[in-house]
Design an enzyme around this catalytic site. Structure first.
Site, mmCIF file in Angstrom:
data_model
loop_
_atom_site.group_PDB
_atom_site.id
_atom_site.type_symbol
_atom_site.label_atom_id
_atom_site.label_comp_id
_atom_site.label_asym_id
_atom_site.label_seq_id
_atom_site.Cartn_x
_atom_site.Cartn_y
_atom_site.Cartn_z
ATOM 1 N N HIS A 145 73.477 62.412 6.510
ATOM 2 C CA HIS A 145 72.364 62.428 5.554
ATOM 3 C C HIS A 145 71.204 63.265 6.098
ATOM 4 O O HIS A 145 70.604 64.066 5.374
ATOM 5 C CB HIS A 145 71.889 61.002 5.262
ATOM 6 C CG HIS A 145 70.637 60.941 4.428
ATOM 7 N ND1 HIS A 145 70.617 61.334 3.111
ATOM 8 C CD2 HIS A 145 69.373 60.565 4.732
ATOM 9 C CE1 HIS A 145 69.388 61.185 2.630
ATOM 10 N NE2 HIS A 145 68.610 60.719 3.590
ATOM 11 N N ARG A 154 64.402 71.909 4.548
ATOM 12 C CA ARG A 154 64.160 72.950 5.565
ATOM 13 C C ARG A 154 65.465 73.691 5.836
ATOM 14 O O ARG A 154 66.157 73.400 6.817
ATOM 15 C CB ARG A 154 63.690 72.314 6.895
ATOM 16 C CG ARG A 154 62.350 71.617 6.879
ATOM 17 C CD ARG A 154 62.111 70.888 8.207
ATOM 18 N NE ARG A 154 63.211 69.972 8.510
ATOM 19 C CZ ARG A 154 63.293 68.718 8.045
ATOM 20 N NH1 ARG A 154 62.331 68.226 7.318
ATOM 21 N NH2 ARG A 154 64.338 67.968 8.340
ATOM 22 N N GLU A 210 69.345 55.498 -2.870
ATOM 23 C CA GLU A 210 69.756 55.666 -1.477
ATOM 24 C C GLU A 210 70.624 54.479 -1.094
ATOM 25 O O GLU A 210 70.159 53.334 -1.064
ATOM 26 C CB GLU A 210 68.545 55.785 -0.536
ATOM 27 C CG GLU A 210 67.820 57.112 -0.706
ATOM 28 C CD GLU A 210 66.829 57.440 0.404
ATOM 29 O OE1 GLU A 210 66.365 56.502 1.088
ATOM 30 O OE2 GLU A 210 66.527 58.637 0.581
ATOM 31 N N GLU A 212 72.157 52.114 1.202
ATOM 32 C CA GLU A 212 71.812 51.683 2.555
ATOM 33 C C GLU A 212 72.301 50.254 2.789
ATOM 34 O O GLU A 212 72.673 49.547 1.862
ATOM 35 C CB GLU A 212 70.286 51.700 2.779
ATOM 36 C CG GLU A 212 69.625 53.032 2.471
ATOM 37 C CD GLU A 212 68.205 53.146 3.016
ATOM 38 O OE1 GLU A 212 67.803 52.339 3.874
ATOM 39 O OE2 GLU A 212 67.498 54.070 2.562
ATOM 40 N N ASP A 244 67.349 52.051 -1.674
ATOM 41 C CA ASP A 244 65.972 52.515 -1.465
ATOM 42 C C ASP A 244 65.679 53.639 -2.467
ATOM 43 O O ASP A 244 65.761 54.821 -2.151
ATOM 44 C CB ASP A 244 65.859 53.012 -0.012
ATOM 45 C CG ASP A 244 64.473 53.499 0.330
ATOM 46 O OD1 ASP A 244 63.506 53.073 -0.321
ATOM 47 O OD2 ASP A 244 64.364 54.315 1.270
ATOM 48 N N GLN A 251 58.151 62.858 -3.461
ATOM 49 C CA GLN A 251 58.376 62.904 -2.013
ATOM 50 C C GLN A 251 58.181 64.309 -1.436
ATOM 51 O O GLN A 251 57.538 64.484 -0.396
ATOM 52 C CB GLN A 251 59.795 62.407 -1.714
ATOM 53 C CG GLN A 251 60.151 62.327 -0.237
ATOM 54 C CD GLN A 251 61.617 61.927 -0.006
ATOM 55 O OE1 GLN A 251 62.369 61.704 -0.955
ATOM 56 N NE2 GLN A 251 62.017 61.847 1.244
ATOM 57 N N TYR A 255 55.212 64.547 1.466
ATOM 58 C CA TYR A 255 55.751 63.992 2.719
ATOM 59 C C TYR A 255 55.208 64.638 3.997
ATOM 60 O O TYR A 255 55.351 64.045 5.081
ATOM 61 C CB TYR A 255 57.286 64.021 2.717
ATOM 62 C CG TYR A 255 57.927 65.293 3.222
ATOM 63 C CD1 TYR A 255 57.956 66.438 2.436
ATOM 64 C CD2 TYR A 255 58.509 65.343 4.483
ATOM 65 C CE1 TYR A 255 58.545 67.585 2.888
ATOM 66 C CE2 TYR A 255 59.106 66.502 4.943
ATOM 67 C CZ TYR A 255 59.122 67.620 4.146
ATOM 68 O OH TYR A 255 59.711 68.760 4.613
ATOM 69 N N THR A 370 69.897 56.175 4.346
ATOM 70 C CA THR A 370 71.047 56.529 3.499
ATOM 71 C C THR A 370 72.287 56.731 4.364
ATOM 72 O O THR A 370 72.265 57.530 5.301
ATOM 73 C CB THR A 370 70.737 57.825 2.727
ATOM 74 O OG1 THR A 370 69.502 57.667 2.057
ATOM 75 C CG2 THR A 370 71.842 58.133 1.732
#
Ligand code: MN
Length: 437
Positions: A145, A154, A210, A212, A244, A251, A255, A370
């Protein structure tokens, strides 16, 4: 780490017939805890234990005199309106209670007649969040993840250099953790697309899940006293399914530099049933690192963590759109993964969280992050499954989803199975997206 004992014996069966036969999530070898009451009754919340399709009402069972000796105090705590006091008592008390429950629920138990009057069908129950969650921390323990999501945020630098050294996490918000079955509204917030010069406030258009697990903390540690990795699991009560919910457009704008905030804290769903670490003992797996990866620092390394720090838990996410609901077609699986792929273990999360002396408290919640696995169909969030929304997934009824739409329900399910053990499950964690307010 808890070893196998007579409560894991695969030959055990229960006089509650629905628990037997290998199909139920809740055979006598599982015995998870929840907070429940009769649906729409307005009764006080109380603790219960799942067996087949029934719930043992712990308040009624205590009053009926089912428990004695070392099992009495934890049984009384399990009757409370939250599981916090039971969680605080530690693994030995919990183990005494588990043995007493097995004795009372097993086939031919002398306590059958007494306990029969303490059962409620799960179909007639409603649930609360299982503990008063003081603090909620979300980790980032799947390297798959972290790499997949990092690529989208990125492209040139997906996995940050600290990832293989630090179990990355952030402090989330406990007040918006909701129990399975409770729906939530699509959040609004500041959103800025690359093409716009300035942000606007509007409903989220990139709503994601997400997949989890939630780790409930058991016994506390005192402020200033780290928990060594060898003792870490003595401070863990058990695991639940955890979704989640994430607003990717909120976000991505907010963030940097301090991490997730309003894109995350509008709702996170937890399953009602918490499976204890003792119930998971048959499903431990080795926890290893690739030879060319750095080995964890000494405070994150122990023999027992390497030998059996992992957990073989299958987890799937299913979507049910409003179109599927209208046509009464089955929900469609969007992901299937396994907790054994995590890069950091439960014990490592606890040891790392407290290495600076931070105090964990009973009922605190640690999200695993995640839990994407190594293959494309094992990714636990739409942002990965659709490559940031570019490649919508095709559903069996012809619908497509880049992100969640109003009316979509996501259900998480989890289970453990292996030869020589009885399959156990986590029940479900489900919520439906309601329109923005
Ligand atoms: Mn998360």
């Amino acid at each position: 780490m808890i070893s196998l004992n007579e409560t894991h014996d695969p030959s055990l069966s229960s006089w509650v017939n629905s628990a037997n036969g290998g199909q139920s999530d809740f055979p006598i070898q599982n015995l998870p805890f929840a907070i429940f009451r009769r649906r729409d009754s307005g009764d006080d919340w109380r603790g219960g234990v799942a067996i087949g399709d029934q719930i043992v009402d712990m308040m009624a069972a205590v009053h009926a005199g089912i428990f004695s000796g070392a099992a009495l105090a934890p049984a009384q705590a399990a009757a409370d309106s939250t599981l916090n006091r039971l969680m605080s008592m530690g693994p030995q008390s919990l183990s005494s209670l588990r043995k007493a429950l097995v004795k009372a629920l097993q086939t031919d138990s002398a306590q059958r007649t007494t306990l029969e009057s303490c059962l409620l069908a799960q179909a007639d129950a409603e649930y609360a969040v299982p503990a008063r969650i003081g603090d909620y921390t979300d980790f980032y323990t799947s390297i798959y993840h972290a790499t997949n999501a990092g690529k989208l945020f990125r492209p040139d630098n997906p996995l940050l250099p600290n990832y293989k050294w630090v179990p990355i996490g952030y402090h989330g918000r406990a007040s918006s953790v909701i129990v399975s079955g409770q729906d939530f509204h699509r959040p609004c917030g500041q959103i800025k697309t690359p093409d716009d010069g300035a942000p606007v406030v509007q409903p989220c258009t990139r709503l994601d899940m997400e997949l989890e697990l939630g780790v409930f903390v058991g016994q506390a540690n005192a402020l200033g006293e780290p928990i060594g990795i060898g003792d870490a699991e003595d401070h863990v009560f058990g695991l639940a399914l955890f979704n989640d919910w994430s607003a990717r457009d909120i976000q991505s704008w907010e963030y940097q530099p301090l991490g997730p905030f309003l894109g995350k804290n509008f709702a996170s769903s937890i399953s009602p049933w918490v499976v204890t670490m003792e119930a998971l003992a048959p499903f431990r797996v080795p926890f290893t690192r690739a030879a060319n990866d750095p080995q964890p620092l000494p405070y994150l390394t122990s023999e027992s963590n390497s030998a059996a720090g992992g957990l073989d838990i299958q987890i799937e996410a299913l979507i049910e759109t409003s179109g599927m609901r209208r046509a009464q077609t089955s929900p469609a699986r969007v992901a299937l993964t396994n907790y054994r792929h995590a890069y950091w273990s439960v014990a490592q999360m606890v040891a790392h969280h407290t290495v600076n002396g931070c105090n964990l408290q009973p009922g605190d919640l640690l999200g695993t992050g995640t839990l994407s696995g190594p293959t494309p169909d094992s990714a636990g969030a739409l942002i990965e499954l659709t490559e940031g929304g570019k490649n919508p997934i095709e559903l069996p009824n012809g619908e497509r989803r880049a992100w969640l739409q109003d009316g979509d329900a996501i259900t998480l399910r989890g289970w453990c199975e292996r030869a020589g053990a009885v399959r156990i499950g986590f029940g479900e964690c489900r919520a439906t997206v309601l329109p923005a307010r």
